[in-house]
Design a protein around this motif. Structure first.
Motif, PDB file in Angstrom:
ATOM      1  N   ALA A   1     -47.823  13.620 -63.210  1.00  8.98           N
ATOM      2  CA  ALA A   1     -47.846  14.361 -61.947  1.00  8.98           C
ATOM      3  C   ALA A   1     -47.393  13.548 -60.739  1.00  8.98           C
ATOM      4  O   ALA A   1     -47.689  13.910 -59.609  1.00  8.98           O
ATOM      5  N   ALA A   2     -46.660  12.477 -60.984  1.00  8.31           N
ATOM      6  CA  ALA A   2     -46.206  11.644 -59.861  1.00  8.31           C
ATOM      7  C   ALA A   2     -45.352  12.459 -58.887  1.00  8.31           C
ATOM      8  O   ALA A   2     -45.439  12.279 -57.665  1.00  8.31           O
ATOM      9  N   GLY A   3     -44.530  13.346 -59.426  1.00  9.21           N
ATOM     10  CA  GLY A   3     -43.676  14.162 -58.559  1.00  9.21           C
ATOM     11  C   GLY A   3     -44.478  15.086 -57.662  1.00  9.21           C
ATOM     12  O   GLY A   3     -44.090  15.333 -56.506  1.00  9.21           O
ATOM     13  N   LEU A   4     -45.586  15.588 -58.171  1.00  8.98           N
ATOM     14  CA  LEU A   4     -46.426  16.469 -57.349  1.00  8.98           C
ATOM     15  C   LEU A   4     -47.022  15.695 -56.175  1.00  8.98           C
ATOM     16  O   LEU A   4     -47.082  16.198 -55.049  1.00  8.98           O
ATOM     17  N   ALA A   5     -47.451  14.461 -56.471  1.00  4.39           N
ATOM     18  CA  ALA A   5     -48.014  13.640 -55.393  1.00  4.39           C
ATOM     19  C   ALA A   5     -46.958  13.348 -54.333  1.00  4.39           C
ATOM     20  O   ALA A   5     -47.256  13.343 -53.129  1.00  4.39           O
ATOM     21  N   GLU A   6     -45.739  13.119 -54.777  1.00  4.09           N
ATOM     22  CA  GLU A   6     -44.661  12.848 -53.827  1.00  4.09           C
ATOM     23  C   GLU A   6     -44.414  14.078 -52.943  1.00  4.09           C
ATOM     24  O   GLU A   6     -44.234  13.961 -51.728  1.00  4.09           O
ATOM     25  N   GLN A   7     -44.404  15.257 -53.544  1.00  2.00           N
ATOM     26  CA  GLN A   7     -44.228  16.481 -52.759  1.00  2.00           C
ATOM     27  C   GLN A   7     -45.375  16.648 -51.752  1.00  2.00           C
ATOM     28  O   GLN A   7     -45.161  17.069 -50.611  1.00  2.00           O
ATOM     29  N   CYS A   8     -46.570  16.308 -52.204  1.00  4.53           N
ATOM     30  CA  CYS A   8     -47.741  16.428 -51.338  1.00  4.53           C
ATOM     31  C   CYS A   8     -47.606  15.503 -50.128  1.00  4.53           C
ATOM     32  O   CYS A   8     -47.939  15.882 -48.993  1.00  4.53           O
ATOM     33  N   SER A   9     -47.089  14.307 -50.354  1.00  5.72           N
ATOM     34  CA  SER A   9     -46.877  13.371 -49.249  1.00  5.72           C
ATOM     35  C   SER A   9     -45.771  13.869 -48.323  1.00  5.72           C
ATOM     36  O   SER A   9     -45.864  13.710 -47.091  1.00  5.72           O
ATOM     37  N   ASP A  10     -44.734  14.446 -48.889  1.00  2.46           N
ATOM     38  CA  ASP A  10     -43.666  15.025 -48.060  1.00  2.46           C
ATOM     39  C   ASP A  10     -44.224  16.143 -47.176  1.00  2.46           C
ATOM     40  O   ASP A  10     -43.854  16.278 -46.000  1.00  2.46           O
ATOM     41  N   GLN A  11     -45.100  16.942 -47.755  1.00  2.61           N
ATOM     42  CA  GLN A  11     -45.727  18.021 -46.982  1.00  2.61           C
ATOM     43  C   GLN A  11     -46.537  17.448 -45.823  1.00  2.61           C
ATOM     44  O   GLN A  11     -46.506  17.976 -44.708  1.00  2.61           O
ATOM     45  N   LEU A  12     -47.253  16.369 -46.101  1.00  2.00           N
ATOM     46  CA  LEU A  12     -48.075  15.747 -45.059  1.00  2.00           C
ATOM     47  C   LEU A  12     -47.196  15.257 -43.910  1.00  2.00           C
ATOM     48  O   LEU A  12     -47.536  15.450 -42.735  1.00  2.00           O
ATOM     49  N   ALA A  13     -46.083  14.654 -44.245  1.00  6.06           N
ATOM     50  CA  ALA A  13     -45.184  14.151 -43.198  1.00  6.06           C
ATOM     51  C   ALA A  13     -44.674  15.296 -42.333  1.00  6.06           C
ATOM     52  O   ALA A  13     -44.629  15.199 -41.100  1.00  6.06           O
ATOM     53  N   ARG A  14     -44.301  16.399 -42.953  1.00  8.11           N
ATOM     54  CA  ARG A  14     -43.776  17.545 -42.201  1.00  8.11           C
ATOM     55  C   ARG A  14     -44.881  18.178 -41.348  1.00  8.11           C
ATOM     56  O   ARG A  14     -44.658  18.591 -40.224  1.00  8.11           O
ATOM     57  N   LEU A  15     -46.076  18.216 -41.920  1.00  6.99           N
ATOM     58  CA  LEU A  15     -47.198  18.794 -41.185  1.00  6.99           C
ATOM     59  C   LEU A  15     -47.549  17.931 -39.976  1.00  6.99           C
ATOM     60  O   LEU A  15     -47.816  18.447 -38.886  1.00  6.99           O
ATOM     61  N   ARG A  16     -47.552  16.620 -40.159  1.00  9.29           N
ATOM     62  CA  ARG A  16     -47.826  15.720 -39.023  1.00  9.29           C
ATOM     63  C   ARG A  16     -46.801  15.933 -37.914  1.00  9.29           C
ATOM     64  O   ARG A  16     -47.137  15.938 -36.730  1.00  9.29           O
ATOM     65  N   ALA A  17     -45.545  16.101 -38.316  1.00 12.30           N
ATOM     66  CA  ALA A  17     -44.487  16.284 -37.314  1.00 12.30           C
ATOM     67  C   ALA A  17     -44.664  17.592 -36.548  1.00 12.30           C
ATOM     68  O   ALA A  17     -44.208  17.711 -35.408  1.00 12.30           O
ATOM     69  N   ALA A  18     -45.314  18.557 -37.177  1.00  8.42           N
ATOM     70  CA  ALA A  18     -45.522  19.867 -36.538  1.00  8.42           C
ATOM     71  C   ALA A  18     -46.801  19.921 -35.728  1.00  8.42           C
ATOM     72  O   ALA A  18     -47.048  20.904 -35.044  1.00  8.42           O
ATOM     73  N   ALA A  19     -47.612  18.881 -35.823  1.00  9.08           N
ATOM     74  CA  ALA A  19     -48.923  18.879 -35.175  1.00  9.08           C
ATOM     75  C   ALA A  19     -48.888  17.962 -33.961  1.00  9.08           C
ATOM     76  O   ALA A  19     -48.932  16.743 -34.113  1.00  9.08           O
ATOM     77  N   PRO A  20     -48.821  18.523 -32.750  1.00  3.49           N
ATOM     78  CA  PRO A  20     -48.783  17.679 -31.555  1.00  3.49           C
ATOM     79  C   PRO A  20     -50.021  16.799 -31.467  1.00  3.49           C
ATOM     80  O   PRO A  20     -51.143  17.274 -31.620  1.00  3.49           O
ATOM     81  N   GLY A  21     -49.801  15.500 -31.264  1.00  2.00           N
ATOM     82  CA  GLY A  21     -50.922  14.597 -31.084  1.00  2.00           C
ATOM     83  C   GLY A  21     -51.687  14.283 -32.346  1.00  2.00           C
ATOM     84  O   GLY A  21     -52.790  13.740 -32.282  1.00  2.00           O
ATOM     85  N   ALA A  22     -51.106  14.640 -33.491  1.00  2.00           N
ATOM     86  CA  ALA A  22     -51.811  14.359 -34.742  1.00  2.00           C
ATOM     87  C   ALA A  22     -51.924  12.853 -34.925  1.00  2.00           C
ATOM     88  O   ALA A  22     -51.007  12.107 -34.567  1.00  2.00           O
ATOM     89  N   PRO A  23     -53.037  12.392 -35.468  1.00  2.00           N
ATOM     90  CA  PRO A  23     -53.188  10.957 -35.695  1.00  2.00           C
ATOM     91  C   PRO A  23     -52.184  10.457 -36.715  1.00  2.00           C
ATOM     92  O   PRO A  23     -51.672  11.232 -37.537  1.00  2.00           O
ATOM     93  N   GLY A  24     -51.894   9.198 -36.656  1.00  4.26           N
ATOM     94  CA  GLY A  24     -50.975   8.596 -37.611  1.00  4.26           C
ATOM     95  C   GLY A  24     -51.600   8.510 -38.984  1.00  4.26           C
ATOM     96  O   GLY A  24     -52.737   8.959 -39.200  1.00  4.26           O
ATOM     97  N   PRO A  25     -50.855   7.912 -39.909  1.00  7.01           N
ATOM     98  CA  PRO A  25     -51.360   7.804 -41.274  1.00  7.01           C
ATOM     99  C   PRO A  25     -52.712   7.112 -41.320  1.00  7.01           C
ATOM    100  O   PRO A  25     -52.940   6.115 -40.634  1.00  7.01           O
ATOM    101  N   ALA A  26     -53.602   7.664 -42.094  1.00  2.06           N
ATOM    102  CA  ALA A  26     -54.937   7.097 -42.220  1.00  2.06           C
ATOM    103  C   ALA A  26     -54.867   5.795 -43.010  1.00  2.06           C
ATOM    104  O   ALA A  26     -54.051   5.636 -43.911  1.00  2.06           O
TER     105      ALA A  26
END
Lengths: 156, 159
Positions: free
Chosen positions: A74-99
């Motif tokens: 499931a490595a590919g699924l985790a990669e997609q999940c991380s890609d989603q997180l990056a896009r979501l952060r970019a859409a969230a004004p003032g979102a905190p950086g990577p934990a």
């Protein structure tokens, strides 16, 4: 537009009797589109969705640590999940950086089942939040929810 | 300064925004028509054992079609009709071809509903869109698996 994330959006065009099936088109967040404006409450809500997605990325890490076999599958699924997180952060004004911090402990029980439950919960969270937004952020949250539903199916 | 010099900014035009939502719904309806037609091709190219999958998918698209058409009618609009004919994006000569067509159909529907999400002004429309989008991606995962695609999931269906 500056600093705004862009994404492609394919649109199914159904042509006339002599037509064809084709995919084309694109869209992006817009600083000037009223549909892409967010209230203070929506900013907080988006931050919550970022947190939920971060937790899912962490759940993948924990599950893979507990099951090398699952990590290989499931490595590919985790990669997609991380890609989603990056896009979501970019859409969230003032979102905190990577934990940062220590990786989560391995979950008890079956890592695959635990991970699948985490994927399902995050998909449900994004799907529930989606109608609260409009414009590109609604599109993004709906797409993320659908993508995670696909992952849930694969982890079944 | 005279009020006649500058046009008033009354914010977004609600009628225009509603028209955009209606147009996106018409496109989603057109995508449903195409998917229903396409499932007829799938049924002819897949073995009998796969027929339940095809039937279930077609029924799902018919349900969405009927729901969207009813919604548009309730707004006084004429729902988009199916085209007289469609041309396949590639020859469908095998079960793998059929699965690939299934991917095209579901991905096309997903794109249409993401557009609805981006343009909808009604919360209820977005609720419908996110539900349809999720169901579409589940079918797409199945078709990608049957088509031998990798990966079989997408991070951003429809975007």
């Amino acid at each position: 537009m500056t600093g705004a994330p862009e994404f492609s959006r394919r649109t199914l065009l159904v042509a006339a009797s002599a037509g064809t099936l084709a995919l084309t088109g694109c869209t992006s967040f817009s600083d000037s589109d009223p549909a892409d404006e967010v209230t203070a409450a929506q900013v907080d809500q988006l931050a919550g969705q970022v947190t939920a997605q971060e937790a899912l990325v962490a759940a993948y890490t924990a599950a893979f640590a507990a099951s090398p076999e699952l990590a290989a599958q499931a490595a590919g699924l985790a990669e997609q999940c991380s890609d989603q997180l990056a896009r979501l952060r970019a859409a969230a004004p003032g979102a905190p950086g990577p934990a940062t911090g220590t990786p989560p402990a391995a979950p008890p029980g079956d890592p695959r089942a635990t991970l699948r439950a985490a994927v399902a919960a995050t998909a449900a969270s994004h799907a529930a939040a989606c109608p609260d937004f409009s414009g590109a952020r609604a599109a993004l949250l709906g797409s993320l929810a659908a993508g995670l539903r696909g992952q849930e199916r694969l982890l079944a | 300064m005279s009020a006649d010099v500058l046009a008033a900014d009354d914010g977004p035009d609600p009628d225009a925004a509603r028209a955009e939502e209606d147009a996106a719904l018409q496109d989603a309806l057109a995508a449903a028509h195409a998917a229903i037609w396409g499932h007829g091709v799938l049924g002819g190219a897949l073995p009998e054992a796969d027929r339940p999958v095809v039937v279930a998918g077609e029924e799902a698209h018919r349900d969405v079609r009927d729901r969207v058409a009813g919604l548009l009618r309730s707004r006084g609009l004429q729902p988009a009709a199916p085209r007289a004919g469609y041309r396949l994006p590639f020859p469908v000569l095998s079960p793998v071809d059929a699965a690939a067509l299934g991917v095209v159909l579901e991905d096309g529907v997903a794109a249409a509903w993401v557009t609805v999400l981006g343009r909808a002004v009604e919360r209820a429309t977005r609720e419908l869109a996110v539900t349809v989008l999720g169901a579409t991606e589940l079918r797409a995962v199945d078709w990608r698996t049957r088509a031998g695609r990798s990966p079989v999931t997408e991070a951003f269906p429809g975007l």
